[in-house]
Design a protein around this motif. Structure first.
Motif, short mmCIF file in Angstrom:
data_model
loop_
_atom_site.label_atom_id
_atom_site.label_comp_id
_atom_site.label_asym_id
_atom_site.label_seq_id
_atom_site.Cartn_x
_atom_site.Cartn_y
_atom_site.Cartn_z
N LEU A 50 17.32 -3.23 -1.77
CA LEU A 50 15.95 -3.69 -1.96
C LEU A 50 14.95 -2.53 -1.99
CD1 LEU A 50 15.87 -6.94 0.20
CD2 LEU A 50 15.80 -6.75 -2.29
N LEU A 51 15.18 -1.54 -1.15
CA LEU A 51 14.30 -0.37 -1.16
C LEU A 51 14.37 0.35 -2.51
CD1 LEU A 51 14.84 1.07 2.42
CD2 LEU A 51 12.75 0.04 1.51
N ILE A 52 15.57 0.46 -3.06
CA ILE A 52 15.72 1.10 -4.37
C ILE A 52 15.00 0.28 -5.44
CG2 ILE A 52 17.39 1.71 -6.16
CD1 ILE A 52 19.31 2.46 -3.82
N VAL A 53 15.10 -1.05 -5.36
CA VAL A 53 14.41 -1.92 -6.31
C VAL A 53 12.90 -1.70 -6.23
CG1 VAL A 53 13.79 -4.34 -6.76
CG2 VAL A 53 16.18 -3.69 -6.48
N PHE A 54 12.35 -1.62 -5.02
CA PHE A 54 10.91 -1.46 -4.89
C PHE A 54 10.46 -0.03 -5.16
CE2 PHE A 54 11.48 -5.44 -2.59
CZ PHE A 54 10.68 -6.21 -3.41
N LEU A 87 0.85 -1.19 0.00
CA LEU A 87 0.00 0.00 0.00
C LEU A 87 0.89 1.24 0.00
CD1 LEU A 87 -2.87 1.16 0.22
CD2 LEU A 87 -2.63 1.01 2.69
N VAL A 88 0.71 2.12 -0.96
CA VAL A 88 1.55 3.31 -1.20
C VAL A 88 3.03 2.97 -1.00
CG1 VAL A 88 -0.23 5.05 -0.80
CG2 VAL A 88 1.08 4.26 1.13
N THR A 89 3.45 1.96 -1.71
CA THR A 89 4.79 1.39 -1.53
C THR A 89 5.89 2.41 -1.81
OG1 THR A 89 3.89 -0.74 -2.18
CG2 THR A 89 6.27 -0.52 -2.20
N ARG A 90 5.77 3.14 -2.89
CA ARG A 90 6.84 4.11 -3.22
C ARG A 90 6.96 5.18 -2.15
NH1 ARG A 90 5.54 3.94 -9.29
NH2 ARG A 90 7.10 2.45 -9.99
N LEU A 91 5.86 5.64 -1.61
CA LEU A 91 5.91 6.65 -0.55
C LEU A 91 6.55 6.07 0.72
CD1 LEU A 91 5.14 9.54 0.27
CD2 LEU A 91 2.97 8.60 1.09
N ALA A 92 6.17 4.84 1.06
CA ALA A 92 6.76 4.18 2.24
C ALA A 92 8.26 3.99 2.05
CB ALA A 92 6.07 2.84 2.49
N VAL A 93 8.66 3.61 0.84
CA VAL A 93 10.09 3.44 0.55
C VAL A 93 10.80 4.77 0.64
CG1 VAL A 93 11.70 2.91 -1.32
CG2 VAL A 93 9.85 1.33 -0.80
N LEU A 94 10.16 5.83 0.17
CA LEU A 94 10.77 7.16 0.20
C LEU A 94 11.10 7.60 1.62
CD1 LEU A 94 11.52 9.18 -2.00
CD2 LEU A 94 9.34 10.31 -1.58
N PHE A 97 10.33 -0.69 -9.06
CA PHE A 97 9.36 -1.68 -9.51
C PHE A 97 7.99 -1.55 -8.85
CE2 PHE A 97 13.09 -3.86 -11.09
CZ PHE A 97 12.61 -4.40 -12.27
N ASP A 98 7.85 -0.78 -7.81
CA ASP A 98 6.61 -0.60 -7.08
C ASP A 98 6.19 -1.90 -6.40
OD1 ASP A 98 4.69 1.07 -6.06
OD2 ASP A 98 3.34 0.91 -7.77
N SER A 99 4.92 -2.07 -6.11
CA SER A 99 4.49 -3.14 -5.23
C SER A 99 4.18 -4.47 -5.91
CB SER A 99 3.27 -2.69 -4.44
OG SER A 99 2.29 -2.19 -5.32
N GLY A 100 3.81 -4.48 -7.15
CA GLY A 100 3.55 -5.75 -7.84
C GLY A 100 2.09 -6.14 -7.87
N ARG A 101 1.83 -7.33 -8.40
CA ARG A 101 0.45 -7.80 -8.59
C ARG A 101 -0.22 -8.22 -7.30
NH1 ARG A 101 2.19 -11.76 -12.85
NH2 ARG A 101 3.61 -10.33 -13.85
N TRP A 102 0.52 -8.76 -6.36
CA TRP A 102 -0.07 -9.20 -5.10
C TRP A 102 0.06 -8.10 -4.07
CZ3 TRP A 102 2.06 -14.84 -4.49
CH2 TRP A 102 1.53 -15.61 -5.50
#
Length: 145
Positions: free
Chosen positions: A121-125, A79-86, A128-133
């Motif tokens: 891994l954070l840079i990868v996500f 959920l809001v993966t890029r923001l959480a990673v940021l 790539f964002d969160s994915g299908r699941w």
């Protein structure tokens, strides 16, 4: 906005399913790390004081613990993966820069290597964002009318 839309389209086409399991594991790892920091916040404050952050160690320690708790849950759920990673990136960049690599007290400094792996891994996500699941994918594909 167009850049993030293009990134989402590219990431959706090039996102393998096994990456979702790694995202889930990374989120759980960050959440557990946040729990560990909350359970003994004084240790984290002392670590920040040792790297010359005397004046703000209290606030940084609480930010790190809170960001790991909330960000870990958000990353695990997708959920809001890029923001959480940021919000995680400055913490991990600081950990990689200020925790010395190599031998420390006669043993290999595994905390530094874990920080490097987590940062990668954070840079990868972030790319790539969160994915299908993930909840993000569900919300994009099941829009309310």
């Amino acid at each position: 906005m167009e850049v993030t839309h293009k990134m989402n389209l590219w990431a959706d086409r090039h996102h393998p399913i096994w990456l979702d399991f790694i995202r889930l594991g990374l989120g759980i790892f960050l959440f557990v790390k946040g729990l560990i920091f909350i359970s003994d916040i004084a240790v984290l404050e002392r670590l920040l004081i040792n790297i010359n952050m005397d004046w703000s160690s209290f606030w940084f320690a609480h930010y790190i613990a809170f960001a790991h708790l909330v960000g870990g849950l958000l990353i695990a759920m997708g959920l809001v993966t890029r923001l959480a990673v940021l919000f995680q990136l400055p913490i991990l960049i600081g950990a990689v820069l200020f925790v010395r690599p190599g031998l420390e007290y006669g043993s290999i400094n595994t905390e530094w290597w874990v920080s490097v792996l987590t940062l990668c891994l954070l840079i990868v996500f972030f790319i790539f964002d969160s994915g299908r699941w993930s909840i993000d994918h569900y919300m994009r594909t099941h829009r309310e009318v």
